[in-house]
Enzyme design. Structure first.
Site, PDB file in Angstrom:
ATOM      1  N   PRO A   2       0.830  -1.221   0.000  1.00 27.48           N
ATOM      2  CA  PRO A   2       0.000   0.000   0.000  1.00 27.48           C
ATOM      3  C   PRO A   2       0.861   1.267   0.000  1.00 27.48           C
ATOM      4  O   PRO A   2       1.847   1.354   0.735  1.00 27.48           O
ATOM      5  CB  PRO A   2      -0.792  -0.106   1.302  1.00 27.48           C
ATOM      6  CG  PRO A   2      -0.654  -1.519   1.763  1.00 27.48           C
ATOM      7  CD  PRO A   2       0.627  -2.022   1.195  1.00 27.48           C
ATOM      8  N   GLU A   3       0.505   2.220  -0.843  1.00 30.48           N
ATOM      9  CA  GLU A   3       1.180   3.505  -0.910  1.00 30.48           C
ATOM     10  C   GLU A   3       0.188   4.577  -0.443  1.00 30.48           C
ATOM     11  O   GLU A   3      -0.899   4.254   0.016  1.00 30.48           O
ATOM     12  CB  GLU A   3       1.667   3.771  -2.343  1.00 30.48           C
ATOM     13  CG  GLU A   3       2.596   2.675  -2.865  1.00 30.48           C
ATOM     14  CD  GLU A   3       3.098   2.947  -4.284  1.00 30.48           C
ATOM     15  OE1 GLU A   3       3.240   4.126  -4.646  1.00 30.48           O
ATOM     16  OE2 GLU A   3       3.322   1.978  -5.015  1.00 30.48           O
ATOM     17  N   ARG A 107       1.600 -11.750   5.153  1.00 27.89           N
ATOM     18  CA  ARG A 107       3.055 -11.930   5.212  1.00 27.89           C
ATOM     19  C   ARG A 107       3.673 -11.405   6.497  1.00 27.89           C
ATOM     20  O   ARG A 107       4.872 -11.563   6.713  1.00 27.89           O
ATOM     21  CB  ARG A 107       3.708 -11.308   3.979  1.00 27.89           C
ATOM     22  CG  ARG A 107       3.257 -12.043   2.698  1.00 27.89           C
ATOM     23  CD  ARG A 107       4.017 -11.605   1.484  1.00 27.89           C
ATOM     24  NE  ARG A 107       5.440 -11.819   1.615  1.00 27.89           N
ATOM     25  CZ  ARG A 107       6.339 -11.418   0.731  1.00 27.89           C
ATOM     26  NH1 ARG A 107       5.932 -10.774  -0.348  1.00 27.89           N
ATOM     27  NH2 ARG A 107       7.617 -11.636   0.916  1.00 27.89           N
ATOM     28  N   ARG A 149      21.640  14.778  -5.162  1.00 26.78           N
ATOM     29  CA  ARG A 149      21.649  13.325  -5.239  1.00 26.78           C
ATOM     30  C   ARG A 149      22.076  12.841  -6.619  1.00 26.78           C
ATOM     31  O   ARG A 149      21.487  13.197  -7.626  1.00 26.78           O
ATOM     32  CB  ARG A 149      20.244  12.772  -4.901  1.00 26.78           C
ATOM     33  CG  ARG A 149      19.674  13.302  -3.581  1.00 26.78           C
ATOM     34  CD  ARG A 149      20.216  12.569  -2.378  1.00 26.78           C
ATOM     35  NE  ARG A 149      19.747  11.204  -2.323  1.00 26.78           N
ATOM     36  CZ  ARG A 149      18.703  10.810  -1.579  1.00 26.78           C
ATOM     37  NH1 ARG A 149      18.022  11.664  -0.861  1.00 26.78           N
ATOM     38  NH2 ARG A 149      18.343   9.545  -1.565  1.00 26.78           N
TER      39      ARG A 149
END
Ligand SMILES: [Zn+2]
Length: 270
Positions: A2-3, A107, A149
Site C-alpha cells: 500500500p502507498e 506476510r 543526489r
C-alpha cells in the site's frame, strides 16, 4: 504494497467507524506486530482508549487517542483492515458499540507502535518528508532534494524523506506523466523538469485516491471492496503494451532492485 492513495483510502473508512468510539477489547494475536514489545502490554495501552481522529502521514496510519498517545500502523507488504471476519487475522479490536475491526496481514511485516503524544512529531517527522499533497511540498523543496543526489531519479523518489507516501507504483506513474527516465541522475534535472515532476507526483497520487487505490493482490478497503486504480495505470505493469501517448511498447527494467516500467520514447535517458 500500500502507498499513499491506498493508505488514505483505508484511513477514510477507518475514520468513519472509529472516530469518537472506544476500544473496548483489543486482542493482538501475533507478537511480530508489536515486537520487541509484549503484545499484551500494547493491547492494554489501547484498551479503554477513545479514538479522537484517524490520520495519515506518509504510509503510516495515525490513530490519535484521547489520552494523548497515538497508535501508528504501518501496513508494509500485505497489512489491511477488515470490518468482517477474514483470514490471516493478527489483531482484533472490539468497539464499545459491539462492532469489530480485524487487522489482517498474510506476510506479517506490518507493525503496530503506540507512541506518546510528545514523541509523535519527532517519530514521524524523522521518517517522513513533507506530504506531497500538502503545502510544504513545493517545487523549490523538491528541486533542493534532487540537486544533491547522484542516485537514479526513481530511487530518490522512493526515499520517504523526499516524498512521503510515494512507492513503486506511483513513482513510475509520476515519471511517465513527467516524461522523465527513471534512471537519470536526480541532480541532472533542470528547473522545468522539476516543475513537471512536482505536478506529476501530485496528479498520480490524486488519481490513485480518486480511484480508491490499486488492487493487485491483497489490498482491499476495510469494507472488502477493491480499488480501481489498476485499471488506469499508464505504465506500471504494462511491459510490452503500447504507450498511451506514442504507442511505443512499454519497457521494464530494475532500479534500486525494484521493477520499473517506462516508455523508452517518451522518457529518454538524456
Ligand atoms: Zn511513449
Amino acid at each position: 504494497m500500500p502507498e499513499l492513495p491506498e493508505v488514505e483510502t483505508i484511513r477514510g473508512q477507518l475514520a468513519s467507524r472509529l472516530e469518537g468510539r472506544t476500544f473496548a477489547v483489543v486482542d493482538i494475536l501475533d507478537a511480530r506486530l508489536t515486537r520487541p514489545l509484549d503484545p499484551r502490554e500494547v493491547a492494554a495501552e489501547l484498551q479503554g482508549e477513545r479514538v479522537v481522529a484517524v490520520e495519515r502521514r506518509g504510509k503510516y496510519l495515525v490513530v490519535r487517542l484521547e489520552g494523548g498517545a497515538a497508535l501508528l500502523v504501518h501496513l508494509r507488504m500485505t497489512g489491511s483492515f477488515r470490518f468482517e471476519p477474514t483470514s490471516h487475522e493478527r489483531a482484533i479490536v472490539e468497539l464499545e458499540d459491539g462492532s469489530r475491526l480485524a487487522y489482517r496481514d498474510a506476510r506479517r511485516f506490518g507493525t503496530w507502535v503506540v507512541v506518546p503524544g510528545h514523541e509523535l512529531e519527532s517519530y514521524i517527522g524523522g521518517k517522513n518528508g513533507p506530504e506531497p499533497l500538502g503545502p510544504r511540498f513545493t517545487t523549490a523543496w523538491l528541486a533542493e532534494q534532487l540537486s544533491t543526489r547522484r542516485a537514479p531519479l526513481k530511487a530518490v523518489l522512493l526515499d520517504q524523506r523526499v516524498v512521503a507516501g510515494l512507492g513503486n507504483i506511483y513513482a513510475d506513474e509520476a515519471l511517465w506523466r513527467a516524461r522523465l527516465n527513471p534512471v537519470r541522475a536526480a541532480a541532472s534535472l533542470g528547473a522545468e523538469e522539476v516543475r513537471l515532476l512536482h505536478r506529476a507526483i501530485r496528479a498520480a497520487l490524486r488519481t490513485g485516491i480518486r480511484l480508491q487505490g490499486s488492487t493487485l493482490s491483497t489490498y482491499a478497503q476495510p469494507d472488502g471492496s477493491p480499488g480501481t486504480m489498476q485499471r488506469e495505470f499508464r505504465v506500471y505493469g504494462r511491459a510490452g503494451e503500447p504507450c498511451l501517448r506514442c504507442r511505443t511498447p512499454i519497457a521494464k527494467t530494475r532500479v534500486g532492485g525494484r521493477g520499473t516500467w517506462y516508455c523508452p520514447y517518451c522518457q529518454p535517458t538524456a
